[in-house]
Design an enzyme around this catalytic site. Structure first.
Site, mmCIF file in Angstrom:
data_model
loop_
_atom_site.group_PDB
_atom_site.id
_atom_site.type_symbol
_atom_site.label_atom_id
_atom_site.label_comp_id
_atom_site.label_asym_id
_atom_site.label_seq_id
_atom_site.Cartn_x
_atom_site.Cartn_y
_atom_site.Cartn_z
ATOM 1 N N CYS A 2 0.703 -1.049 0.158
ATOM 2 C CA CYS A 2 0.073 -0.105 0.029
ATOM 3 C C CYS A 2 0.810 1.314 -0.081
ATOM 4 O O CYS A 2 1.671 1.317 0.604
ATOM 5 C CB CYS A 2 -0.805 -0.115 1.300
ATOM 6 N N ARG A 27 6.226 -0.391 -5.250
ATOM 7 C CA ARG A 27 5.632 -1.212 -4.202
ATOM 8 C C ARG A 27 5.084 -2.461 -4.635
ATOM 9 O O ARG A 27 5.102 -3.474 -3.692
ATOM 10 C CB ARG A 27 5.228 -0.395 -3.240
ATOM 11 N N TRP A 74 -2.665 -3.198 -1.703
ATOM 12 C CA TRP A 74 -2.082 -4.682 -1.843
ATOM 13 C C TRP A 74 -3.075 -5.367 -0.881
ATOM 14 O O TRP A 74 -2.785 -5.107 0.488
ATOM 15 C CB TRP A 74 -0.551 -4.559 -1.665
ATOM 16 N N ASN A 103 -2.853 1.913 5.518
ATOM 17 C CA ASN A 103 -1.869 0.864 5.317
ATOM 18 C C ASN A 103 -1.492 0.213 6.403
ATOM 19 O O ASN A 103 -1.323 0.819 7.456
ATOM 20 C CB ASN A 103 -0.418 1.777 4.719
ATOM 21 N N GLY A 104 -1.725 -1.170 6.550
ATOM 22 C CA GLY A 104 -1.268 -1.841 7.444
ATOM 23 C C GLY A 104 -2.574 -3.128 7.812
ATOM 24 O O GLY A 104 -3.484 -3.248 6.848
ATOM 25 N N GLU A 482 18.195 -19.000 -2.888
ATOM 26 C CA GLU A 482 17.658 -17.955 -3.573
ATOM 27 C C GLU A 482 17.406 -18.089 -4.903
ATOM 28 O O GLU A 482 16.317 -17.574 -5.681
ATOM 29 C CB GLU A 482 19.153 -16.893 -3.483
ATOM 30 N N LYS A 486 13.687 -17.448 -6.591
ATOM 31 C CA LYS A 486 13.624 -16.603 -8.004
ATOM 32 C C LYS A 486 12.713 -17.237 -8.848
ATOM 33 O O LYS A 486 12.029 -16.715 -9.472
ATOM 34 C CB LYS A 486 14.963 -16.448 -8.638
ATOM 35 N N GLU A 489 9.225 -17.428 -7.665
ATOM 36 C CA GLU A 489 8.398 -15.904 -7.671
ATOM 37 C C GLU A 489 8.121 -15.529 -8.972
ATOM 38 O O GLU A 489 7.076 -15.053 -9.290
ATOM 39 C CB GLU A 489 9.511 -15.043 -7.275
ATOM 40 N N HIS A 505 18.492 -37.862 2.580
ATOM 41 C CA HIS A 505 17.704 -37.810 3.803
ATOM 42 C C HIS A 505 16.171 -37.576 3.422
ATOM 43 O O HIS A 505 15.408 -37.090 4.407
ATOM 44 C CB HIS A 505 18.238 -36.965 4.838
ATOM 45 N N LYS A 604 6.316 -5.448 -3.779
ATOM 46 C CA LYS A 604 7.986 -5.082 -3.743
ATOM 47 C C LYS A 604 8.388 -4.549 -2.216
ATOM 48 O O LYS A 604 9.147 -5.418 -1.739
ATOM 49 C CB LYS A 604 8.070 -3.723 -4.634
HETATM 50 N N1 HGA Z 1 -5.683 -3.859 5.362
HETATM 51 C C1 HGA Z 1 -5.829 -3.013 4.230
HETATM 52 C C2 HGA Z 1 -4.492 -2.478 3.918
HETATM 53 C C3 HGA Z 1 -3.676 -3.349 3.319
HETATM 54 C C4 HGA Z 1 -2.434 -2.820 3.087
HETATM 55 O O1 HGA Z 1 -1.767 -2.002 3.712
HETATM 56 N N2 HGA Z 1 -1.474 -3.291 2.059
HETATM 57 O O2 HGA Z 1 -0.109 -2.988 1.832
HETATM 58 C C5 HGA Z 1 -6.605 -3.877 3.055
HETATM 59 O O3 HGA Z 1 -6.655 -4.989 2.683
HETATM 60 O O4 HGA Z 1 -7.063 -2.765 2.136
#
Ligand code: HGA
Length: 609
Positions: A2, A27, A74, A103-104, A482, A486, A489, A505, A604
């Site tokens: 976010c 990001r 995100w 964000n969070g 790594e 890669k 991902e 093993h 990111k």
């Molecule tokens: N929890 C919120 C914000 C997600 C977030 O910070 N992503 O980096 C949501 O899901 O919208």
């Protein structure tokens, strides 16, 4: 992850918000949105596409305003759909009084949702964020700043929020706890954003908010209170943030460009290193290095693998014991702290939520000697640690890290030499030989990059597989990890890495003719053991793809494919071997037609837990 941008100004801020979102695109995100105060109403536009599409959408409806907030999301709670995209409105979209971005993660969102539903609020999204919008609306009594200060007391978890209100048209209020947020000061206008880069070109006068801060942004005034509601003085810094991603040039993807930039950025990272000196890590580094007798490395993902590689180096060269911990695990487990520990955090962005939390946890246990290896000089990680080595990888756009990893390794090797020197374990001759080898790294990597055509031929085989094994021994085991990461991902091929001695093993059960087994085979003390492990694979029909040093004496044959690395590079060999694995992952993904720079489900800058 976010990204947040907000502004209060006396001019149309739509272009500033959109430009800010574009600068935060690196990001990674899955939807985006903007809300503005327009003629006494709150208006918004949201999109599950790129910021460029949101920009078109905004132009089509002619959404302009002087006060507003914007967001790239995100998803953590609720699908990446437009009804979950921020900004969120309250009480509802037709009659909105509050607009909010976040964000969070709000951990007590279920409880708050139940409480607010009982009060009559109708939820339009599945996000945890929407509860904050309704909570602020519910608590609002005419002063948004007061309200937000009260509302955040009800939140458990991590947040950076920016909010504005229909009834206070020239005001944005923001708060942070556990997620990054900065304030940008302009002339008669003020801004808030997730990082200084989002405001590059708008203002370079930046305040880094501290945990628990709440800020009131008005036209000619900003006012900050701390976690206890007391007025807080925060330094204003002049920050020359990068102005975003460079052009792609002749490359098809940023990841490919970034792989090929490695000779230059490793040179940049080591520029000015004329000798091994503790001061390279900051003032007072000598005293810190003298006091510690062990190292604890905290990191996530690719950075964790650079830490694992460093463990081999530091224990072998500096003879200092090293523990490497996954940050998200360390912060929640009971460990045995020792104040004589050097805590080293590694993070590309310097905003990785888990690593920041692990660092705080380590400090809360009394470990005050902290150092970060980080690519962003203005990041929270650099501000939180006593010492720092800033890698100079430049902006990394590809979600799968490449040049950030190898520059971290270069910095960690320098740390190894420095610890060895401080402990009297580095002779002048050894110092000079190691430095010579480090300075030669750019041309040694260039020679590995020249292997690309041979690697492309292998990648065509890999693109048809759904599984792969990676083997390495000693300090090349983290490089195998790594390499497998890669491949996973960006090509979505399931890949696992093992120290080659572990094969028998368990994982040998997976080996059939369908299983490609990538083997890192430098000519080191373990080469004969590794050859036996390779025989075990061949005996079960597994196809070996071997990156061998010129003098490893491994030749191509039935089921054994060999690419010869240009030179044996001793202790620094992991830095060369990983470059060939990056190319293998890149070309396998290309052959499978995946979105290399923005792989599904990944972001990111991992700013949520
Ligand atoms: N929890 C919120 C914000 C997600 C977030 O910070 N992503 O980096 C949501 O899901 O919208």
């Amino acid at each position: 992850m976010c990204g947040i941008v907000g502004a209060v100004a006396q001019r149309n801020i739509t272009p500033i918000l959109v430009e800010g979102l574009k600068r935060l695109e690196y990001r990674g995100y899955d939807s985006c949105g903007v809300a503005l105060h327009v003629n006494g109403k709150l208006e918004r536009s949201r999109s599950t596409s790129r910021v460029a599409d949101l920009e078109k959408q905004l132009a089509e409806v002619g959404l302009d305003g002087f006060t507003g907030i914007a967001h790239t999301r995100w998803a953590t709670h609720g699908a990446p759909a437009s009804h979950n995209a921020h900004p969120h409105f309250s009480p509802n979209s037709d009659n909105a009084r509050i607009a909010l971005v976040h964000n969070g993660i709000i951990e007590n969102h279920d409880e708050l949702r139940a409480e607010l539903t009982a009060l009559g609020y109708v939820f339009q999204s599945q996000t945890d964020t929407e509860v904050i919008a309704h909570l602020v609306d519910h608590m609002y009594q005419g002063d948004l700043f007061d309200t937000v200060q009260q509302a955040v007391k009800r939140l458990h978890g991590a947040y950076a929020i920016a909010v504005f209100c229909r009834e206070e048209p020239h005001r944005v209020v923001a708060a942070r706890q556990g997620s990054p947020l900065i304030v940008g000061l302009g002339q008669g206008e003020n801004f808030v954003a997730s990082d200084a880069m989002a405001l590059a070109g708008t203002t370079d006068q930046i305040i880094y908010l501290e945990e628990g801060d709440v800020v009131d942004l008005q036209l000619g005034r900003t006012w900050i209170v701390d976690v206890n509601g007391r007025p807080a003085e925060r330094a204003v810094k002049t920050v020359h943030a990068h102005t975003g991603a460079a052009e792609l040039g002749p490359y098809r993807h940023y990841m490919q460009k970034e792989i090929f930039e490695q000779p230059r950025v490793i040179g940049d990272t080591l520029e000015g290193v004329t000798g091994v000196m503790p001061e390279l890590f900051g003032d007072g580094a000598y005293q810190v290095f003298k006091q510690i007798d062990k190292v604890l490395i905290l990191a996530c993902g690719t950075s964790y693998y650079s830490g694992l590689t460093a463990k081999y180096w530091i224990e072998s060269i500096a003879k200092v014991p090293v523990n490497v911990e996954i940050a998200s695990e360390y912060r929640y487990r009971d460990s045995v702290p020792d104040p004589k520990t050097l805590v080293v955090t590694i993070s590309q962005s310097g905003e990785t939520a888990d690593t920041l939390a692990a660092l705080k946890h380590a400090r809360s246990l009394g470990m005050e000697h902290t150092l970060t290896i980080c690519n962003v000089a203005t990041s929270a990680m650099v501000r939180e640690c006593k010492l720092a080595y800033i890698t100079r990888a430049g902006v990394e756009v590809g979600v799968a890290s490449t040049k950030a990893f190898t520059t971290q390794l270069a910095a960690l090797f320098l740390l190894t030499l420095t610890l060895a020197q401080v402990n009297g374990r580095l002779t002048d001759e050894e110092e000079s030989n190691h430095l010579k080898a480090m300075r030669h790294l750019p041309s040694a990597i260039t020679a590995v990059l020249a292997l690309e055509p041979q690697i492309i031929a292998w990648a065509d085989d890999f693109a048809r597989k759904e599984n792969a094994l990676f083997l390495g021994r000693g300090m090349h085991y983290p490089i195998a990890l790594e390499g497998a990461l890669k491949l996973k991902e960006i090509s979505y091929i399931h890949a696992e890495a093992y120290p080659a001695g572990e094969l028998k093993h368990g994982p040998l059960a997976l080996v059939t003719e369908e299983m490609p087994v990538v083997t890192i085979a430098p000519n080191d003390t373990l080469i004969e053991k590794l050859k036996s492990n390779m025989q075990e694979v061949r005996a079960r029909g597994g196809q070996l793809y071997v990156f061998a040093d010129a003098d490893s004496r491994i030749t191509s044959g039935d089921g054994v494919h060999v690419i010869r690395m240009p030179e044996n590079y001793g202790q620094l060999s992991p830095i060369l071997h990983v470059v060939s694995l990056q190319l293998l992952a890149y070309h396998s993904a290309l052959a499978r037609g995946t979105d290399v720079d923005k792989p599904r489900n990944l972001a990111k800058s991992v700013t949520v837990e």
